[in-house]
Write an enzyme that holds these catalytic residues in place. Structure first.
Site, PDB file in Angstrom:
ATOM      1  N   GLY A   1     -36.745 -13.320   7.500  1.00  0.00           N
ATOM      2  CA  GLY A   1     -37.629 -12.481   8.294  1.00  0.00           C
ATOM      3  C   GLY A   1     -38.373 -13.166   9.427  1.00  0.00           C
ATOM      4  O   GLY A   1     -39.481 -12.757   9.770  1.00  0.00           O
ATOM      5  N   THR A   2     -37.741 -14.171  10.062  1.00  0.00           N
ATOM      6  CA  THR A   2     -38.439 -14.781  11.216  1.00  0.00           C
ATOM      7  C   THR A   2     -38.519 -13.792  12.385  1.00  0.00           C
ATOM      8  O   THR A   2     -39.485 -13.817  13.149  1.00  0.00           O
ATOM      9  CB  THR A   2     -37.774 -16.097  11.677  1.00  0.00           C
ATOM     10  OG1 THR A   2     -36.461 -15.832  12.143  1.00  0.00           O
ATOM     11  CG2 THR A   2     -37.747 -17.130  10.577  1.00  0.00           C
TER      12      THR A   2
ATOM     13  N   ILE B   1     -24.076  -2.818   6.824  1.00  0.00           N
ATOM     14  CA  ILE B   1     -23.649  -1.857   7.854  1.00  0.00           C
ATOM     15  C   ILE B   1     -24.071  -0.446   7.455  1.00  0.00           C
ATOM     16  O   ILE B   1     -23.930  -0.040   6.293  1.00  0.00           O
ATOM     17  CB  ILE B   1     -22.130  -1.987   8.105  1.00  0.00           C
ATOM     18  CG1 ILE B   1     -21.880  -3.325   8.827  1.00  0.00           C
ATOM     19  CG2 ILE B   1     -21.586  -0.825   8.936  1.00  0.00           C
ATOM     20  CD1 ILE B   1     -20.443  -3.697   9.014  1.00  0.00           C
TER      21      ILE B   1
ATOM     22  N   HIS C   1     -28.864  -9.269  17.637  1.00  0.00           N
ATOM     23  CA  HIS C   1     -27.635  -9.979  17.244  1.00  0.00           C
ATOM     24  C   HIS C   1     -27.628 -11.340  17.939  1.00  0.00           C
ATOM     25  O   HIS C   1     -27.819 -11.413  19.161  1.00  0.00           O
ATOM     26  CB  HIS C   1     -26.405  -9.153  17.647  1.00  0.00           C
ATOM     27  CG  HIS C   1     -25.135  -9.787  17.196  1.00  0.00           C
ATOM     28  ND1 HIS C   1     -24.665  -9.679  15.898  1.00  0.00           N
ATOM     29  CD2 HIS C   1     -24.253 -10.578  17.843  1.00  0.00           C
ATOM     30  CE1 HIS C   1     -23.550 -10.364  15.781  1.00  0.00           C
ATOM     31  NE2 HIS C   1     -23.267 -10.922  16.944  1.00  0.00           N
TER      32      HIS C   1
ATOM     33  N   GLU D   1     -35.445 -19.472  18.796  1.00  0.00           N
ATOM     34  CA  GLU D   1     -36.660 -19.848  19.545  1.00  0.00           C
ATOM     35  C   GLU D   1     -36.606 -19.404  21.006  1.00  0.00           C
ATOM     36  O   GLU D   1     -37.602 -18.944  21.558  1.00  0.00           O
ATOM     37  CB  GLU D   1     -36.838 -21.373  19.507  1.00  0.00           C
ATOM     38  CG  GLU D   1     -37.375 -21.863  18.175  1.00  0.00           C
ATOM     39  CD  GLU D   1     -37.453 -23.383  18.102  1.00  0.00           C
ATOM     40  OE1 GLU D   1     -37.902 -23.894  17.077  1.00  0.00           O
ATOM     41  OE2 GLU D   1     -37.045 -24.062  19.070  1.00  0.00           O
TER      42      GLU D   1
ATOM     43  N   ALA E   1     -34.431 -17.174  22.426  1.00  0.00           N
ATOM     44  CA  ALA E   1     -33.961 -15.823  22.747  1.00  0.00           C
ATOM     45  C   ALA E   1     -34.487 -14.768  21.763  1.00  0.00           C
ATOM     46  O   ALA E   1     -35.271 -13.906  22.147  1.00  0.00           O
ATOM     47  CB  ALA E   1     -32.432 -15.798  22.790  1.00  0.00           C
ATOM     48  N   GLU E   2     -34.107 -14.856  20.497  1.00  0.00           N
ATOM     49  CA  GLU E   2     -34.391 -13.746  19.569  1.00  0.00           C
ATOM     50  C   GLU E   2     -35.869 -13.394  19.459  1.00  0.00           C
ATOM     51  O   GLU E   2     -36.256 -12.232  19.568  1.00  0.00           O
ATOM     52  CB  GLU E   2     -33.856 -14.085  18.176  1.00  0.00           C
ATOM     53  CG  GLU E   2     -32.346 -14.195  18.114  1.00  0.00           C
ATOM     54  CD  GLU E   2     -31.841 -14.364  16.700  1.00  0.00           C
ATOM     55  OE1 GLU E   2     -32.130 -13.527  15.845  1.00  0.00           O
ATOM     56  OE2 GLU E   2     -31.135 -15.358  16.453  1.00  0.00           O
TER      57      GLU E   2
HETATM   58  C1  GAR Z   1     -31.079 -13.687  12.825  1.00  0.00           C
HETATM   59  O1  GAR Z   1     -30.512 -14.741  13.542  1.00  0.00           O
HETATM   60  C2  GAR Z   1     -30.481 -12.359  13.260  1.00  0.00           C
HETATM   61  O2  GAR Z   1     -30.241 -12.280  14.630  1.00  0.00           O
HETATM   62  C3  GAR Z   1     -29.206 -12.366  12.480  1.00  0.00           C
HETATM   63  O3  GAR Z   1     -29.581 -12.845  11.202  1.00  0.00           O
HETATM   64  C4  GAR Z   1     -30.681 -13.752  11.345  1.00  0.00           C
HETATM   65  C5  GAR Z   1     -31.795 -13.301  10.440  1.00  0.00           C
HETATM   66  O4  GAR Z   1     -32.879 -14.208  10.472  1.00  0.00           O
HETATM   67  N1  GAR Z   1     -28.600 -11.070  12.457  1.00  0.00           N
HETATM   68  C6  GAR Z   1     -27.274 -10.863  12.393  1.00  0.00           C
HETATM   69  O5  GAR Z   1     -26.475 -11.762  12.285  1.00  0.00           O
HETATM   70  C7  GAR Z   1     -26.869  -9.408  12.485  1.00  0.00           C
HETATM   71  N2  GAR Z   1     -25.454  -9.297  12.695  1.00  0.00           N
HETATM   72  P1  GAR Z   1     -34.350 -13.759  10.098  1.00  0.00           P
HETATM   73  O6  GAR Z   1     -34.289 -13.063   8.737  1.00  0.00           O
HETATM   74  O7  GAR Z   1     -35.110 -15.048  10.016  1.00  0.00           O
HETATM   75  O8  GAR Z   1     -34.867 -12.833  11.172  1.00  0.00           O
END
Ligand code: GAR
Length: 208
Positions: free
Chosen positions: A14-15, A95, A112, A180, A182-183
């Site tokens: 969950g970052t 999905i 993504h 860091e 982008a997301e």
């Molecule tokens: C993130 O990198 C997200 O973009 C990716 O999973 C990770 C979850 O990290 N999502 C996918 O691959 C979707 N196809 P997080 O739980 O730390 O947010």
């Protein structure tokens, strides 16, 4: 005008959820409020993050709901009973059916960790995406926020941010850089953009 009610769907650490919670706390996300976090993995750390931020968190699993249909029925009930208007998939690694994505058309966003249409679709999730990018030898990768439709990673692209691949990168190092650079920036921006749009549409609707 009331803020757009947001539910965040998660499966893991969950970052990205944290980036959204922080954005709400700092005011970057000011047109939307996170009212619910749904995990399809019991004990996901994302649920702890929700709790720490004082946001309701629930767990719904396919197994406990008797399959995909039951899972989505329970999810719809949870979302509708809380007045959710926007769903954000933040590392939600399951999905959703066409029936579900149609019910929430233009109301679901996904983050993504690649530049779609590279390294996306069924089977491309988490670290696998960065492994594939390194194996292909791309010099840039990145992240994409897109609307969700019935095609995995196939909905309209909203925002993208490229990130360089550097010599010596491992999948883990690259994953961290993509998060860091982008997301964690892109997802709150997209959340604000769409929340503001939905909020003003709702205000227009109420005037009529
Ligand atoms: C993130 O990198 C997200 O973009 C990716 O999973 C990770 C979850 O990290 N999502 C996918 O691959 C979707 N196809 P997080 O739980 O730390 O947010």
């Amino acid at each position: 005008m009331s803020k757009t009610k947001i539910a965040v769907l998660v499966s893991g650490g969950g970052t990205n959820l944290q980036a959204l919670l922080d954005a709400e706390a700092s005011g970057i996300l000011h047109s939307g409020e996170i009212v619910l976090v749904v995990s399809n993995k019991p004990g996901a750390y994302a649920l702890t993050r929700a709790e720490k931020a004082g946001v309701e968190g629930i767990t719904l699993t396919r197994a406990a709901c008797g399959g995909q249909e039951g899972f989505e029925a329970a999810l719809n009930e949870a979302l509708e009973s809380r007045g959710v208007e926007l769903i954000i998939l933040a590392g939600f690694l399951s999905i959703l059916s066409a029936a579900f994505t149609q019910r929430w058309e233009n109301r679901i966003l996904n983050i993504h960790p690649s530049l779609i249409p590279s390294f996306c679709g069924k089977g491309f999730y988490g670290l696998k995406i960065h492994e594939a990018a390194l194996a292909r030898g791309v010099k840039y990768t990145g992240a994409t926020v897109h609307y969700v439709n019935h095609i995995p990673d196939g909905g309209e692209i909203l925002l993208q941010q490229p990130v360089p691949v550097l010599p010596g990168d491992t999948p883990e190092v690259l994953q961290r850089r993509v998060m860091e650079q982008a997301e964690w920036i892109l997802l709150p921006q997209a959340a604000e953009l769409v929340s503001a749009k939905l909020m003003s549409e709702q205000a227009e609707h109420e005037k009529q």
